[in-house]
Design a protein around this motif. Sequence first.
Motif, PDB file in Angstrom:
ATOM      1  N   LYS A 385       1.047  -1.176  -0.289  1.00 16.93           N
ATOM      2  CA  LYS A 385      -0.168   0.142  -0.012  1.00 16.93           C
ATOM      3  C   LYS A 385       0.749   0.979  -0.097  1.00 16.93           C
ATOM      4  O   LYS A 385       0.742   2.602  -0.714  1.00 16.93           O
ATOM      5  CB  LYS A 385      -0.420  -0.374   0.939  1.00 16.93           C
ATOM      6  CG  LYS A 385      -1.861   1.382   1.908  1.00 16.93           C
ATOM      7  CD  LYS A 385      -2.965   0.775   2.756  1.00 16.93           C
ATOM      8  CE  LYS A 385      -3.543   2.561   2.512  1.00 16.93           C
ATOM      9  NZ  LYS A 385      -3.896   2.055   4.133  1.00 16.93           N
ATOM     10  N   LEU A 386       1.511   1.144   0.988  1.00 26.07           N
ATOM     11  CA  LEU A 386       2.627   2.990   1.145  1.00 26.07           C
ATOM     12  C   LEU A 386       3.543   2.743  -0.266  1.00 26.07           C
ATOM     13  O   LEU A 386       3.511   3.232  -0.886  1.00 26.07           O
ATOM     14  CB  LEU A 386       3.898   2.203   2.132  1.00 26.07           C
ATOM     15  CG  LEU A 386       5.042   3.318   1.485  1.00 26.07           C
ATOM     16  CD1 LEU A 386       4.340   4.594   2.575  1.00 26.07           C
ATOM     17  CD2 LEU A 386       5.435   2.687   3.299  1.00 26.07           C
ATOM     18  N   LEU A 390       3.365   6.024  -2.556  1.00 29.25           N
ATOM     19  CA  LEU A 390       4.141   6.768  -3.174  1.00 29.25           C
ATOM     20  C   LEU A 390       4.346   7.007  -4.069  1.00 29.25           C
ATOM     21  O   LEU A 390       4.709   7.957  -5.356  1.00 29.25           O
ATOM     22  CB  LEU A 390       5.807   5.816  -3.019  1.00 29.25           C
ATOM     23  CG  LEU A 390       6.015   6.148  -1.162  1.00 29.25           C
ATOM     24  CD1 LEU A 390       7.062   5.373  -1.220  1.00 29.25           C
ATOM     25  CD2 LEU A 390       6.598   7.240  -0.566  1.00 29.25           C
ATOM     26  N   ARG A 391       3.914   5.637  -5.218  1.00 29.63           N
ATOM     27  CA  ARG A 391       4.378   6.200  -6.781  1.00 29.63           C
ATOM     28  C   ARG A 391       3.160   6.708  -7.069  1.00 29.63           C
ATOM     29  O   ARG A 391       3.089   7.277  -8.474  1.00 29.63           O
ATOM     30  CB  ARG A 391       3.799   4.305  -7.264  1.00 29.63           C
ATOM     31  CG  ARG A 391       5.086   3.162  -7.170  1.00 29.63           C
ATOM     32  CD  ARG A 391       5.076   2.479  -8.576  1.00 29.63           C
ATOM     33  NE  ARG A 391       3.931   0.961  -8.134  1.00 29.63           N
ATOM     34  CZ  ARG A 391       3.889   0.597  -6.503  1.00 29.63           C
ATOM     35  NH1 ARG A 391       4.801   0.472  -6.361  1.00 29.63           N
ATOM     36  NH2 ARG A 391       2.656   0.072  -6.482  1.00 29.63           N
ATOM     37  N   ALA A 392       1.723   6.408  -6.823  1.00 24.74           N
ATOM     38  CA  ALA A 392       0.717   7.406  -7.066  1.00 24.74           C
ATOM     39  C   ALA A 392       1.345   9.185  -7.407  1.00 24.74           C
ATOM     40  O   ALA A 392       0.581  10.012  -7.515  1.00 24.74           O
ATOM     41  CB  ALA A 392      -0.232   7.278  -6.411  1.00 24.74           C
ATOM     42  N   HIS A 393       2.065   9.553  -5.859  1.00 21.70           N
ATOM     43  CA  HIS A 393       2.164  10.944  -5.542  1.00 21.70           C
ATOM     44  C   HIS A 393       3.113  11.367  -6.435  1.00 21.70           C
ATOM     45  O   HIS A 393       3.096  12.559  -6.804  1.00 21.70           O
ATOM     46  CB  HIS A 393       3.079  10.396  -4.078  1.00 21.70           C
ATOM     47  CG  HIS A 393       3.558  11.920  -3.845  1.00 21.70           C
ATOM     48  ND1 HIS A 393       2.504  13.421  -3.033  1.00 21.70           N
ATOM     49  CD2 HIS A 393       4.575  12.221  -3.269  1.00 21.70           C
ATOM     50  CE1 HIS A 393       3.652  14.267  -3.066  1.00 21.70           C
ATOM     51  NE2 HIS A 393       4.800  13.837  -2.631  1.00 21.70           N
ATOM     52  N   GLN A 394       3.977  10.714  -6.929  1.00 16.59           N
ATOM     53  CA  GLN A 394       4.814  11.075  -7.777  1.00 16.59           C
ATOM     54  C   GLN A 394       4.293  10.785  -9.839  1.00 16.59           C
ATOM     55  O   GLN A 394       5.016  11.787  -9.830  1.00 16.59           O
ATOM     56  CB  GLN A 394       6.700   9.504  -7.607  1.00 16.59           C
ATOM     57  CG  GLN A 394       7.127  10.090  -8.666  1.00 16.59           C
ATOM     58  CD  GLN A 394       8.397   8.430  -9.270  1.00 16.59           C
ATOM     59  OE1 GLN A 394       8.284   8.031  -8.356  1.00 16.59           O
ATOM     60  NE2 GLN A 394       9.160   8.874 -10.028  1.00 16.59           N
ATOM     61  N   ALA A 395       3.821   9.373 -10.120  1.00 18.99           N
ATOM     62  CA  ALA A 395       2.904  10.149 -10.911  1.00 18.99           C
ATOM     63  C   ALA A 395       1.792  11.143 -10.469  1.00 18.99           C
ATOM     64  O   ALA A 395       2.095  12.606 -12.116  1.00 18.99           O
ATOM     65  CB  ALA A 395       1.855   9.355 -10.942  1.00 18.99           C
ATOM     66  N   LYS A 396       1.370  11.723  -9.457  1.00 16.62           N
ATOM     67  CA  LYS A 396       0.736  13.030  -9.515  1.00 16.62           C
ATOM     68  C   LYS A 396       1.689  14.023  -9.541  1.00 16.62           C
ATOM     69  O   LYS A 396       1.207  15.584 -10.727  1.00 16.62           O
ATOM     70  CB  LYS A 396      -0.143  13.193  -8.071  1.00 16.62           C
ATOM     71  CG  LYS A 396      -0.195  14.578  -8.246  1.00 16.62           C
ATOM     72  CD  LYS A 396      -1.299  14.266  -6.881  1.00 16.62           C
ATOM     73  CE  LYS A 396      -2.603  15.275  -6.858  1.00 16.62           C
ATOM     74  NZ  LYS A 396      -1.398  16.670  -6.729  1.00 16.62           N
ATOM     75  N   GLY A 397       2.938  14.004  -9.531  1.00 18.30           N
ATOM     76  CA  GLY A 397       4.032  15.306  -9.134  1.00 18.30           C
ATOM     77  C   GLY A 397       4.506  15.195 -11.171  1.00 18.30           C
ATOM     78  O   GLY A 397       4.519  16.908 -11.268  1.00 18.30           O
TER      79      GLY A 397
END
Length: 462
Positions: A385-386, A390-397
Amino acid sequence: MSAVAEDMWGADWEGDLAREEAKLSAVPDAAPSRPAGLLPEEFWQARPRLQHIRGYAHAAGCSGDVLLHSCLARLSGLISPNIAADSGIGGRASLNLFVATVGGPGAGKSTGASLNRGLLPSPLEDFRDGLPVGSGEGIAEAFMGTVEEETGEIRRTRGGAETPVTRRIRKQVRHNAFFYIDEGQILAKLGERSGSTLGETLRRAAVGETLGQTNASEERTRYVEAGSYSLGLLVGFQPLTALPVLTDSGTGTPQRFVWGWAEDPSIPDAPPQSPGPLDKLECLTSRWEPFEITFPQRVRDLLWRERVLRNRGELQVAELDGHAGLIKVKLSSLLALLDDRYEVTEADWQLAELMWDASCSVRDSLLARAHREAEAAKQQQEEVKLQAELRAHQAKGDDDATVQRIAIRAREFARKESGRTFGMFRKSLASRDRAYAERGVDRAEAESWLFVEEGCLCIQTE
């Protein structure tokens, strides 16, 4: 076979033998760690017949613990149902015994079951030996049969002879059975079936209660009266397959089992001489009238005191230990019968307590393993899940940076020439950026770099 072929075969065989010996010699000399839950040496040395059982097992390369547990379960199915324990609590206690042996594939669980027949031969002609378990109805059916029964009517022949009229009916015709389940996972799966009566039947059978069911049709009706049968059950589990049964403590099923390991570090390197079958036990050839096994007064007082305190609510017992007293009554009684006695001694009770302690250690080890694996699985899920977050946050950035870049491109595109449409702008982008065209224009509008009028991108003027 030619001499050359014989030489080649001999060479191959000797080579295989040498390789196997090399593998064995590579095994460290250090004694393997002894898992908690194996019967201690003091238990085996207490009696000649216990040593006999372990010797019989070791002669076949099998675990002494497995064979002893199997032997006691088989003995419980062989004895007369009229033999019961009188411990001073709960009336006559059935000696029906359920045992579970736990080990990995090839650990010798099934070997212990098969050795049983050689160690403790059945003197009964109609003993159901080693039956599989398929359903609760099947357990009751093992004791059923069809017989001819007189109706009380008389038929007269032409010659004047009188012949009783009979009819075929289904009724209990057997009283002794031993069931064996090679893989305990089947037990859990069968119990999960819709409408399954297996769990309830096993719990009733463990204490000698009435089995069967009443149906509309006579041929499907089964009735096995309480106290009219003897039944032993042996189940082989792998560690993981034992957990669903162990964690089902709310039903009372795991409390009815004695648990043991299938491994045995004391098996010698060289096969010892087999001591042969046990001498014929007196309890298997007599006592078909009602008979009670007696207990020392200290044990009776101990069991009574525990019963009273529990029923008063003054003594709290762990859920899995709910049948501890009854299991020790069964074990001590069977150990006495194995020694050709009908009275439990203090020594029998002490041996039963050793077996119960070992059973609890096996059970608790399995539960501890389940807890560790559950914690590891939980940590793994949290890590997954973590990483996803992290991947979602990076993708959003990355996504925001792309939208910002497209917004700047839209501003420059609008500056070059008036009348340029959104469609033209989108077409001017690389194919990988076209999905961001609308969001980029929206960002540019939010930054007051441009505005859209009648589908065209227009530059803001001061």
